[in-house]
Design an enzyme around this catalytic site. Sequence first.
Site, PDB file in Angstrom:
ATOM      1  N   ASP A 180       0.756  -1.408   0.042  1.00 22.66           N
ATOM      2  CA  ASP A 180       0.023   0.034   0.051  1.00 22.66           C
ATOM      3  C   ASP A 180       0.749   1.315   0.121  1.00 22.66           C
ATOM      4  O   ASP A 180       0.351   2.304  -0.541  1.00 22.66           O
ATOM      5  CB  ASP A 180      -0.931   0.100   1.327  1.00 22.66           C
ATOM      6  CG  ASP A 180      -1.866   1.026   1.185  1.00 22.66           C
ATOM      7  OD1 ASP A 180      -2.329   1.527   0.378  1.00 22.66           O
ATOM      8  OD2 ASP A 180      -1.947   1.805   2.384  1.00 22.66           O
ATOM      9  N   THR A 205      -5.340   6.506  -0.824  1.00 25.57           N
ATOM     10  CA  THR A 205      -6.123   5.278  -1.313  1.00 25.57           C
ATOM     11  C   THR A 205      -7.513   5.422  -1.358  1.00 25.57           C
ATOM     12  O   THR A 205      -8.178   5.445  -0.109  1.00 25.57           O
ATOM     13  CB  THR A 205      -5.296   4.138  -0.743  1.00 25.57           C
ATOM     14  OG1 THR A 205      -4.150   3.987  -0.812  1.00 25.57           O
ATOM     15  CG2 THR A 205      -6.043   2.703  -1.344  1.00 25.57           C
ATOM     16  N   GLN A 256      -4.733  -0.749  -7.122  1.00 27.07           N
ATOM     17  CA  GLN A 256      -5.054   0.330  -6.097  1.00 27.07           C
ATOM     18  C   GLN A 256      -5.427   1.362  -6.882  1.00 27.07           C
ATOM     19  O   GLN A 256      -4.957   1.873  -8.120  1.00 27.07           O
ATOM     20  CB  GLN A 256      -3.836   0.471  -5.379  1.00 27.07           C
ATOM     21  CG  GLN A 256      -4.252   1.630  -4.423  1.00 27.07           C
ATOM     22  CD  GLN A 256      -2.773   2.042  -3.690  1.00 27.07           C
ATOM     23  OE1 GLN A 256      -1.935   2.908  -4.076  1.00 27.07           O
ATOM     24  NE2 GLN A 256      -2.884   1.354  -2.564  1.00 27.07           N
TER      25      GLN A 256
END
Length: 285
Positions: A180, A205, A256
């Site tokens: 991430d 995100t 993502q």
Amino acid sequence: MGQALHAAQLTVHRDSWLPISLHSYFLKRGSPNSDIIYQCRETSNLRSFDSRSVDAIQNGQIIFKMQAQFARPEESQLRHVERADGVTGMPRGVVAPDECLGMDDLLGDLMARAPAALLPLIEELRASPIEVRYAVGAPHDPLDPDPPSMPSRQLLWVRIREPITKAPGLDAACAAYISDQPLLLTALRPHRISFPSPKLGALATLDHSMWFHGPFDADDWLLYDMHAPFAGSGRALCFGHLYRPDTGQLVASCAQQGVLRLAKPTLKNKAALFAMRGAGLLDRL
């Protein structure tokens, strides 16, 4: 994300079953100063697959949701690995991690040059449990007011700094945490924006999915190959692949989507940009 996956793993009571995928949504901003409760539900227990739903709850509100799936490892005669450029396996010609510049080296240099406004963020990055080395050149200098445009792809060597307990699924949870951190930053590279930067109005995100393909150790080096094929409408889409260097095996893939917006040209943002060049004006705003 890593903590949610680990919480889900603890509800899987079959020996040797490990995560094979996760799909997550970041719903609200979380705070590092308040506890988070991970509420897990058994959504299915089938012969070949188990599924779990996880809600991350902070101060009575759901801030994050995840759906994860687990299975036992099995051998398959149907197997191939192909990158987007059609080449099989891990990218070739990548310099070994021991020969690469590390993020720790860059942050140490930055500490000596950065204005006071940036020092807390630099200290936070230096305390990260993730060790990062740059497999292909150094990133933008955050203090450069006019950095060059770079390809929307980056290659990093990554690993957890300290040895981790070999509990079921813990390596996957750590890889989810690792994946991430740098992925969305890949989308900034073509736009001549470093991170952090007062030019950025929003960087966060929205959703993150991950698929696990084979065994690995998250406290050993993994090559993280990332690219961002799209940015627009205030969002960016990025893809990543994690490889084991000893075997060249693709062990995890991720996708993502995140918010990516420029800051509005206010007086404060202009002053902040000036401060990052060394004047320290931001501290007086």
